[in-house]
Design an enzyme around this catalytic site. Sequence first.
Site, PDB file in Angstrom:
ATOM      1  N   LYS A 105      45.204  58.099  45.551  1.00  2.50           N
ATOM      2  CA  LYS A 105      45.155  57.488  46.881  1.00  2.50           C
ATOM      3  C   LYS A 105      44.663  58.449  47.961  1.00  2.50           C
ATOM      4  O   LYS A 105      44.209  58.009  49.013  1.00  2.50           O
ATOM      5  CB  LYS A 105      46.516  56.909  47.256  1.00  2.50           C
ATOM      6  CG  LYS A 105      47.050  55.857  46.275  1.00  2.50           C
ATOM      7  CD  LYS A 105      46.026  54.813  45.941  1.00  2.50           C
ATOM      8  CE  LYS A 105      46.463  53.733  44.964  1.00  2.50           C
ATOM      9  NZ  LYS A 105      47.024  54.180  43.687  1.00  2.50           N
ATOM     10  N   TYR A 131      53.237  44.202  35.661  1.00  5.48           N
ATOM     11  CA  TYR A 131      53.175  45.403  36.484  1.00  5.48           C
ATOM     12  C   TYR A 131      54.527  46.129  36.517  1.00  5.48           C
ATOM     13  O   TYR A 131      55.552  45.528  36.834  1.00  5.48           O
ATOM     14  CB  TYR A 131      52.756  45.027  37.905  1.00  5.48           C
ATOM     15  CG  TYR A 131      52.732  46.189  38.862  1.00  5.48           C
ATOM     16  CD1 TYR A 131      51.772  47.180  38.720  1.00  5.48           C
ATOM     17  CD2 TYR A 131      53.655  46.309  39.886  1.00  5.48           C
ATOM     18  CE1 TYR A 131      51.742  48.264  39.586  1.00  5.48           C
ATOM     19  CE2 TYR A 131      53.635  47.387  40.765  1.00  5.48           C
ATOM     20  CZ  TYR A 131      52.678  48.360  40.596  1.00  5.48           C
ATOM     21  OH  TYR A 131      52.644  49.427  41.443  1.00  5.48           O
ATOM     22  N   TYR A 182      50.638  53.290  35.607  1.00  5.84           N
ATOM     23  CA  TYR A 182      49.172  53.181  35.622  1.00  5.84           C
ATOM     24  C   TYR A 182      48.525  53.970  34.479  1.00  5.84           C
ATOM     25  O   TYR A 182      48.046  53.402  33.499  1.00  5.84           O
ATOM     26  CB  TYR A 182      48.620  53.685  36.963  1.00  5.84           C
ATOM     27  CG  TYR A 182      49.115  52.943  38.170  1.00  5.84           C
ATOM     28  CD1 TYR A 182      48.459  51.800  38.615  1.00  5.84           C
ATOM     29  CD2 TYR A 182      50.227  53.374  38.887  1.00  5.84           C
ATOM     30  CE1 TYR A 182      48.889  51.105  39.730  1.00  5.84           C
ATOM     31  CE2 TYR A 182      50.669  52.688  40.008  1.00  5.84           C
ATOM     32  CZ  TYR A 182      49.997  51.557  40.417  1.00  5.84           C
ATOM     33  OH  TYR A 182      50.437  50.878  41.527  1.00  5.84           O
TER      34      TYR A 182
HETATM   35  C1  LIG Z   1      47.269  53.230  42.641  1.00  2.00           C
HETATM   36  C2  LIG Z   1      47.230  53.965  41.349  1.00  2.00           C
HETATM   37  C3  LIG Z   1      46.280  53.649  40.360  1.00  2.00           C
HETATM   38  C4  LIG Z   1      45.340  52.491  40.468  1.00  2.00           C
HETATM   39  O1  LIG Z   1      44.366  52.635  41.444  1.00  2.00           O
HETATM   40  P1  LIG Z   1      43.780  51.327  42.138  1.00  2.00           P
HETATM   41  O2  LIG Z   1      42.717  51.849  42.996  1.00  2.00           O
HETATM   42  O3  LIG Z   1      44.921  50.702  42.882  1.00  2.00           O
HETATM   43  O4  LIG Z   1      43.293  50.418  41.062  1.00  2.00           O
HETATM   44  C5  LIG Z   1      46.259  54.410  39.216  1.00  2.00           C
HETATM   45  N1  LIG Z   1      47.129  55.415  39.021  1.00  2.00           N
HETATM   46  C6  LIG Z   1      48.064  55.747  39.933  1.00  2.00           C
HETATM   47  C7  LIG Z   1      48.998  56.857  39.619  1.00  2.00           C
HETATM   48  C8  LIG Z   1      48.142  55.033  41.128  1.00  2.00           C
HETATM   49  O5  LIG Z   1      49.081  55.358  42.025  1.00  2.00           O
END
Ligand SMILES: *Cc1c(COP(=O)(O)O)cnc(C)c1O
Length: 333
Positions: A49, A264, A290
Amino acid sequence: MDLSCFARYRLFDGPTAIEPLTSLNAELDGVRIFVKRDDVSGIGAGGNKLRKLEFLLGEAIAQGADTMLTVGGRQSNHARLTAAASARAGLKCELVLPRVVPRETQDYLGNGNIVLDGLFGAAVHDLPGDADVAGFVAARLEALARQGRKAYFAPVGGSSAVGCLGYADCAAEILRQSDEMGVRFANVLVPNGSSGTHAGLAAGFVASGKPASFVKSYAVYHPAEETHGITLEKARETLALLAPGRKLLGGDIVVNGDHRGEGYGIPTQGMIDAVRRVARAEGVLLDPVYSGKAFAGLLHDIEANVYKPGDNVLFVMTGGTPALFAYRETFEN
Ligand SMILES: *Cc1c(COP(=O)(O)O)cnc(C)c1O
């Protein structure tokens, strides 16, 4: 790619490292996995992010905002990094965190990212899972405006077209590093939550003359088809900022939904195995929501001979380490 016309607030010194997973690769049949370490960049314990936040904060500051407002799940990495980045930039931060994940353990509700949100000085709005989040955000924006504050709203995951520019820039960075290292990658692999990472990379590769399908993702939030539609739309919006006139077709966006499990934030055995395997082989941390699921997908695809011996693949380490502490029971032996 020239991004100099977009406002940007620097949060880390690029480029992030690309390195092979040497011990793990020795266990594979000739396919070599490299990782891009976006998990250890910059402030706030790092993560993907931050790339988006450089452009989101840039726009917020250019608009004269004094407050960042964003939304996410209770253990949102995006929320935590928005709090950290706002602290760095001297802005106030408000986080709207609905309890969307069916997990009520003490650690999930009170450990991990939520500890850090408070440390970075953010105000947390704790909402039930079925709350009207858009309605709450609209009311909060109005209330802040009435107090004379100017808030900048970043959508879930920071995945507006402006946020996605961070990963368009990363696409160019990957191509430069690949050249410098003399390593060709068959594909770049990422997790797909709010789709900004995939969309930004896809737009960035197209703007750099590569096919968008050079990047592929593993869906962890919505099922594959829905994720595909959202990613295509965001990639088109991002490309419109970068290279108006360039086209993206449905087939250019490749999303695999086979490793999401029940939904999720709900652990899968593949995720648990992948997190353990990479931790033990490499001392490197995937996350439970993720990258753990995405890496499980990559290991499955390598086993299924999607790649051939001699192929190099690049997995983007997206961060999320604090979430491991929220899933303590999941990793108990
Ligand atoms: C937000 C996030 C993702 C996914 O990214 P997006 O741009 O939302 O698809 C992947 N890994 C981590 C650790 C995240 O925090």
